[in-house]
Design a protein around this motif. Structure first.
Motif, PDB file in Angstrom:
ATOM      1  N   LYS A 177      -1.733  13.981 -60.423  1.00 31.14           N
ATOM      2  CA  LYS A 177      -0.350  14.379 -61.187  1.00 31.14           C
ATOM      3  C   LYS A 177       0.570  13.423 -60.497  1.00 31.14           C
ATOM      4  O   LYS A 177       1.900  13.018 -62.007  1.00 31.14           O
ATOM      5  CB  LYS A 177       0.393  15.611 -59.604  1.00 31.14           C
ATOM      6  CG  LYS A 177       0.953  16.185 -60.203  1.00 31.14           C
ATOM      7  CD  LYS A 177       1.779  16.873 -59.640  1.00 31.14           C
ATOM      8  CE  LYS A 177       2.979  17.603 -59.789  1.00 31.14           C
ATOM      9  NZ  LYS A 177       3.772  18.921 -59.447  1.00 31.14           N
ATOM     10  N   LYS A 178       1.211  12.581 -59.216  1.00 31.65           N
ATOM     11  CA  LYS A 178       2.119  11.880 -59.757  1.00 31.65           C
ATOM     12  C   LYS A 178       2.258  10.671 -60.562  1.00 31.65           C
ATOM     13  O   LYS A 178       3.430  10.089 -61.511  1.00 31.65           O
ATOM     14  CB  LYS A 178       2.500  11.715 -58.343  1.00 31.65           C
ATOM     15  CG  LYS A 178       2.611  12.446 -57.168  1.00 31.65           C
ATOM     16  CD  LYS A 178       2.816  11.296 -56.042  1.00 31.65           C
ATOM     17  CE  LYS A 178       2.653  12.944 -54.788  1.00 31.65           C
ATOM     18  NZ  LYS A 178       2.547  12.178 -53.957  1.00 31.65           N
ATOM     19  N   SER A 219       2.861  11.510 -64.106  1.00 29.96           N
ATOM     20  CA  SER A 219       4.618  11.658 -64.262  1.00 29.96           C
ATOM     21  C   SER A 219       4.817  10.252 -64.307  1.00 29.96           C
ATOM     22  O   SER A 219       6.514  10.212 -64.861  1.00 29.96           O
ATOM     23  CB  SER A 219       4.460  13.308 -62.888  1.00 29.96           C
ATOM     24  OG  SER A 219       4.840  12.641 -62.033  1.00 29.96           O
ATOM     25  N   ALA A 220       4.598   9.892 -63.364  1.00 29.22           N
ATOM     26  CA  ALA A 220       5.070   8.670 -63.583  1.00 29.22           C
ATOM     27  C   ALA A 220       5.614   7.253 -64.499  1.00 29.22           C
ATOM     28  O   ALA A 220       4.714   7.732 -64.946  1.00 29.22           O
ATOM     29  CB  ALA A 220       4.209   7.742 -62.435  1.00 29.22           C
ATOM     30  N   LYS A 243      12.785   2.572 -62.678  1.00 34.90           N
ATOM     31  CA  LYS A 243      11.687   3.194 -61.380  1.00 34.90           C
ATOM     32  C   LYS A 243      13.136   3.414 -60.127  1.00 34.90           C
ATOM     33  O   LYS A 243      13.799   1.899 -59.873  1.00 34.90           O
ATOM     34  CB  LYS A 243      11.227   2.769 -61.213  1.00 34.90           C
ATOM     35  CG  LYS A 243       9.379   2.914 -62.586  1.00 34.90           C
ATOM     36  CD  LYS A 243       8.821   1.944 -62.481  1.00 34.90           C
ATOM     37  CE  LYS A 243       8.169   1.800 -63.581  1.00 34.90           C
ATOM     38  NZ  LYS A 243       6.398   1.119 -63.552  1.00 34.90           N
ATOM     39  N   SER A 272      12.616  11.885 -63.871  1.00 35.62           N
ATOM     40  CA  SER A 272      11.077  12.296 -63.123  1.00 35.62           C
ATOM     41  C   SER A 272      11.871  12.058 -61.704  1.00 35.62           C
ATOM     42  O   SER A 272      12.173  11.106 -61.505  1.00 35.62           O
ATOM     43  CB  SER A 272      10.143  11.941 -63.927  1.00 35.62           C
ATOM     44  OG  SER A 272      10.368  10.498 -63.304  1.00 35.62           O
ATOM     45  N   ASP A 294       8.692  11.938 -58.545  1.00 34.85           N
ATOM     46  CA  ASP A 294       7.378  12.208 -58.804  1.00 34.85           C
ATOM     47  C   ASP A 294       6.685  12.098 -57.436  1.00 34.85           C
ATOM     48  O   ASP A 294       6.115  11.535 -57.025  1.00 34.85           O
ATOM     49  CB  ASP A 294       6.851  10.583 -59.277  1.00 34.85           C
ATOM     50  CG  ASP A 294       7.393  10.658 -60.318  1.00 34.85           C
ATOM     51  OD1 ASP A 294       7.347  11.399 -61.560  1.00 34.85           O
ATOM     52  OD2 ASP A 294       8.115   9.107 -60.854  1.00 34.85           O
ATOM     53  N   CYS A 295       7.568  12.767 -56.591  1.00 36.33           N
ATOM     54  CA  CYS A 295       6.848  12.941 -55.063  1.00 36.33           C
ATOM     55  C   CYS A 295       7.649  14.189 -54.648  1.00 36.33           C
ATOM     56  O   CYS A 295       7.923  15.310 -55.078  1.00 36.33           O
ATOM     57  CB  CYS A 295       7.724  12.182 -53.616  1.00 36.33           C
ATOM     58  SG  CYS A 295       9.699  12.279 -54.009  1.00 36.33           S
ATOM     59  N   ALA A 331      11.223   8.423 -57.908  1.00 37.95           N
ATOM     60  CA  ALA A 331      11.465   9.032 -59.451  1.00 37.95           C
ATOM     61  C   ALA A 331      11.938   7.592 -60.108  1.00 37.95           C
ATOM     62  O   ALA A 331      12.160   6.582 -60.537  1.00 37.95           O
ATOM     63  CB  ALA A 331      12.514   9.404 -59.259  1.00 37.95           C
ATOM     64  N   THR A 332      12.617   8.233 -61.365  1.00 37.57           N
ATOM     65  CA  THR A 332      12.956   7.602 -62.204  1.00 37.57           C
ATOM     66  C   THR A 332      13.983   7.974 -63.271  1.00 37.57           C
ATOM     67  O   THR A 332      13.968   9.417 -63.259  1.00 37.57           O
ATOM     68  CB  THR A 332      11.816   7.149 -63.663  1.00 37.57           C
ATOM     69  OG1 THR A 332      10.768   8.615 -64.370  1.00 37.57           O
ATOM     70  CG2 THR A 332      10.654   7.106 -62.971  1.00 37.57           C
TER      71      THR A 332
END
Length: 126
Positions: free
Chosen positions: A48-49, A52-53, A59, A107, A109-110, A123-124
């Motif tokens: 999943k991570k 979405s990364a 980044k 996003s 991502d965690c 995250a981004t």
């Protein structure tokens, strides 16, 4: 077919390997008293991570191995350079992961409590 004895975490298993490369299910351990249950790998959250990364062009990565303590921003929030986005805990210290430039969170991502390695995308930004 070939027979092998393989030891994993101190438990010996008898394994039969066929000529075509497939492996039969392991037989009973050679030392049943030493049997220990191994935890199943967590592949779904990593997938999943990874999916979405990369939602944003910029980044925000973990600075060190540790644990996600808090998430300060959410997707869609506007941030300025230097704003804390995620707080990571490493060696009993709180380390803010900050936005490197002005932008919008694309996003996260965690999740709180995730164990992360240095360089993991948290995250981004757009």
């Amino acid at each position: 077919m070939k027979n092998y004895t393989i030891t994993v975490n101190g438990v010996a298993y008898d394994v039969t390997v066929e000529e075509n490369g497939s492996v039969s299910a392991p037989a009973a351990p050679a030392a049943p008293a030493a049997r220990a249950a191994a935890p199943a790998p967590k592949a779904a959250p990593a997938a999943k991570k990874a999916a979405s990364a990369g939602a944003g062009a910029v980044k925000i990565e973990a600075g060190a191995a540790g644990k996600v303590l808090r998430i300060e921003k959410k997707v869609g929030d506007a941030v300025k350079a230097g704003d804390a986005v995620i707080i990571e805990e490493s060696m009993k210290m709180e380390i803010p992961m900050v936005a490197p430039k002005d932008g919008t969170i694309a996003s996260i991502d965690c999740a709180v409590g995730d164990a992360v390695e240095a360089g993991t995308v948290l995250a981004t930004l757009n």
